[in-house]
Design an enzyme around this catalytic site. Structure first.
Site, mmCIF file in Angstrom:
data_model
loop_
_atom_site.group_PDB
_atom_site.id
_atom_site.type_symbol
_atom_site.label_atom_id
_atom_site.label_comp_id
_atom_site.label_asym_id
_atom_site.label_seq_id
_atom_site.Cartn_x
_atom_site.Cartn_y
_atom_site.Cartn_z
ATOM 1 N N CYS A 149 0.826 -1.218 0.000
ATOM 2 C CA CYS A 149 0.000 0.000 0.000
ATOM 3 C C CYS A 149 0.858 1.265 0.000
ATOM 4 O O CYS A 149 0.345 2.368 -0.006
ATOM 5 C CB CYS A 149 -0.926 -0.009 1.212
ATOM 6 N N ASP A 172 27.322 16.359 23.302
ATOM 7 C CA ASP A 172 28.513 16.283 24.150
ATOM 8 C C ASP A 172 28.383 17.180 25.381
ATOM 9 O O ASP A 172 29.001 16.937 26.401
ATOM 10 C CB ASP A 172 29.752 16.694 23.345
ATOM 11 N N LYS A 199 10.349 29.668 32.206
ATOM 12 C CA LYS A 199 10.692 30.104 30.835
ATOM 13 C C LYS A 199 11.459 31.442 30.867
ATOM 14 O O LYS A 199 11.028 32.404 31.514
ATOM 15 C CB LYS A 199 9.403 30.255 30.030
ATOM 16 N N PHE A 208 28.615 4.928 16.730
ATOM 17 C CA PHE A 208 28.662 5.609 15.438
ATOM 18 C C PHE A 208 29.555 6.828 15.566
ATOM 19 O O PHE A 208 29.712 7.382 16.652
ATOM 20 C CB PHE A 208 27.256 6.053 15.014
ATOM 21 N N LYS A 220 38.099 6.688 18.348
ATOM 22 C CA LYS A 220 36.913 6.580 19.217
ATOM 23 C C LYS A 220 36.742 5.146 19.701
ATOM 24 O O LYS A 220 36.342 4.909 20.841
ATOM 25 C CB LYS A 220 35.660 7.032 18.472
ATOM 26 N N LYS A 257 36.657 4.429 23.661
ATOM 27 C CA LYS A 257 35.382 4.012 24.270
ATOM 28 C C LYS A 257 35.305 2.497 24.455
ATOM 29 O O LYS A 257 34.262 1.973 24.791
ATOM 30 C CB LYS A 257 34.220 4.512 23.408
HETATM 31 N N1 CTP Z 1 28.206 8.902 22.539
HETATM 32 C C1 CTP Z 1 27.768 8.573 23.804
HETATM 33 N N2 CTP Z 1 27.730 9.515 24.780
HETATM 34 C C2 CTP Z 1 28.135 10.782 24.518
HETATM 35 C C3 CTP Z 1 28.606 11.111 23.226
HETATM 36 C C4 CTP Z 1 28.610 10.155 22.261
HETATM 37 O O1 CTP Z 1 27.397 7.429 24.044
HETATM 38 N N3 CTP Z 1 28.092 11.688 25.471
HETATM 39 C C5 CTP Z 1 28.234 7.852 21.526
HETATM 40 C C6 CTP Z 1 27.406 8.148 20.307
HETATM 41 O O2 CTP Z 1 26.103 7.648 20.430
HETATM 42 C C7 CTP Z 1 28.164 7.448 19.205
HETATM 43 C C8 CTP Z 1 29.602 7.507 19.678
HETATM 44 O O3 CTP Z 1 29.533 7.732 21.056
HETATM 45 O O4 CTP Z 1 27.791 6.113 19.070
HETATM 46 C C9 CTP Z 1 30.438 8.546 19.032
HETATM 47 O O5 CTP Z 1 29.833 9.783 19.186
HETATM 48 P P1 CTP Z 1 30.467 11.174 18.658
HETATM 49 O O6 CTP Z 1 29.600 12.284 19.171
HETATM 50 O O7 CTP Z 1 30.742 11.120 17.219
HETATM 51 O O8 CTP Z 1 31.831 11.149 19.303
HETATM 52 P P2 CTP Z 1 32.469 11.934 20.446
HETATM 53 O O9 CTP Z 1 33.258 10.963 21.205
HETATM 54 O O10 CTP Z 1 31.422 12.702 21.170
HETATM 55 O O11 CTP Z 1 33.453 12.876 19.701
HETATM 56 P P3 CTP Z 1 33.293 14.302 19.009
HETATM 57 O O12 CTP Z 1 34.085 15.155 19.817
HETATM 58 O O13 CTP Z 1 33.826 14.044 17.631
HETATM 59 O O14 CTP Z 1 31.826 14.678 18.973
#
Ligand code: CTP
Length: 407
Positions: free
Chosen positions: A169, A292, A302, A339, A353, A357
């Site tokens: 559909c 971040d 507000k 990601f 990364k 991580k």
């Molecule tokens: N991520 C997370 N917690 C955060 C930031 C990011 O779990 N506070 C996870 C995202 O969901 C993603 C991965 O870490 O799967 C990479 O996120 P990204 O924002 O690209 O990387 P950062 O380590 O935050 O680096 P950048 O400084 O490039 O943003």
């Protein structure tokens, strides 16, 4: 018609009588493939159809594939005891596709055509039945239809659940006939029940986050990003059709999906939801775009120009890194997948990364391609530092390629 058995001697289907029921759905063409496969593996197949089926598939096709006459509805053509004879003949009755209409008739004991009469006669013989529904998402989620499916299940009818994807559909949602392989697998399980319990104990669970987090400034304003959650949803749908249990933590509304979903806004809320659910997961896929930074002291009322004046300064503090935190506490059998979105040095940044991580995989994607489009192009980085390139394609295709590599 060549009925040569492909898997001579060893096939569990050898010499089994399988009655295939078809009802009026566009997906009837997939059942042709199923019939071919059953016959190649030694089964004897007969088909029984509802009148509407002939709107979607020719009688001759089914007759040729099954090498048997098609049992259809006209009393002038059939003997009046035909439904009893084919019910007696069958070792297993598989109705694929089954529509909402036939499900509801089956569940109510209605016998107004050959397929419903056959089901009535067959169920009384306490022999196995498998159904594979196919219909529009709205119909599938109709509480009456759901209730009728449950009533059939309560009588021992096995179900091969429909899949999510593009429907005839035009909408995208739940209700697509399950993959032929899955229906075939369920048929094998019927003749080898021990396979079922094996598979149930090994069904893996995926915890998946998606969407951009929203970091509050005041009760009505927030800081966020352009992530739509679409890639995450494609991953969830694809994982589900691959047989995984999927649980979602999302910042964006997810429509017409069967998952358990926890809705969150901020990174702190997402962390809390992930922490609560991580211990039961085999895989954590962090497809969410987690901010971040968050505002250090969001205003509880507000903000208005009256009291903020010409300019406003927001103090931002770093959010906890969810992927990194889970990377620290994960058990040996748990995998974490993140990601990384960037504009340049994608692979190198993703490798860094992955290390930082303690992730098992990082999927590097190009911001230009990925954001707010239906496509993506990615590099899958593994622990050994290898990068597998997935060429630009639809997010559905890319999701499939990612999952085939990481799961
Ligand atoms: N991520 C997370 N917690 C955060 C930031 C990011 O779990 N506070 C996870 C995202 O969901 C993603 C991965 O870490 O799967 C990479 O996120 P990204 O924002 O690209 O990387 P950062 O380590 O935050 O680096 P950048 O400084 O490039 O943003």
């Amino acid at each position: 018609m060549n009925n040569e058995v492909e898997n001579t001697g060893k096939s569990p289907l050898l010499g089994k009588n399988i009655l295939i029921g078809l009802t009026g759905s566009i997906s009837c063409y997939k059942t042709c493939e199923l019939i071919r496969k059953l016959i190649k593996n030694g089964a004897r197949v007969k088909t029984v159809i509802s009148p509407a089926t002939l709107e979607f598939i020719g009688e001759k096709t089914l007759e040729t594939l099954s090498d048997n006459k098609v049992y259809c509805d006209t009393f002038s053509k059939s003997r009046s005891t035909e439904h009893i004879n084919i019910a007696d003949w069958a070792d297993l009755f598989v109705i694929a596709p089954i529509t909402a209409n036939t499900i509801s008739k089956f569940a109510s004991g209605i016998a107004d055509n050959l397929i419903t009469s056959t089901f009535n006669a067959y169920l009384g013989l306490k022999k196995p039945v498998i159904i594979a529904p196919a219909m529009n998402t709205g119909m599938l989620h109709n509480p009456f239809v759901q209730n009728n499916i449950k009533r059939l299940q309560n009588e021992g009818v096995k179900i091969v659940e429909s899949e999510t994807g593009q429907l005839a559909c035009g909408t995208v949602g739940d209700g697509r006939l399950a993959d032929v392989e899955k229906i075939y697998e369920k048929i094998l399980e019927n003749f080898h029940p021990e396979r079922t319990s094996d598979q149930m104990t090994t069904k893996k669970r995926i915890l998946l986050t998606m969407g951009g987090t929203k970091e509050p400034i005041d009760p009505v304003r927030f800081i966020s990003n352009a992530s739509s959650g679409r890639m995450g949803l494609c991953l969830a749908d694809c994982a589900r059709s691959m047989g995984y249990d999927v649980e979602i933590i999302s910042t964006v509304k997810v429509e017409n999906r069967p998952y358990k979903i926890t809705y969150v806004n901020s990174a702190l809320e997402m962390l809390d939801a992930v922490e609560k659910n991580f211990k039961n997961a085999d895989y954590l896929i962090m497809a969410a775009a987690v901010a971040d930074y968050r505002v250090k002291n969001p205003c509880s009322t507000k903000l208005s120009k009256e009291n903020t004046g010409e300019s406003v300064t927001l103090e931002l503090v770093q959010n906890p890194d969810i992927l990194k935190n889970m990377g620290k506490i994960k058990k040996e059998n748990q995998k974490t997948i993140g990601f990384s979105l960037g504009t340049e040095n994608l692979v190198e940044t993703a490798k860094a990364k992955l290390q930082a991580k303690n992730a098992d995989f990082i999927i590097a994607n190009k911001a230009k391609v990925a954001l707010n489009t239906g496509e993506n192009e990615v590099w899958i980085i593994d622990k050994g530092g290898n990068a597998t390139h997935i060429e630009k394609s639809s997010k559905e295709n890319v999701a499939k390629a990612i999952l085939e590599r990481v799961l």
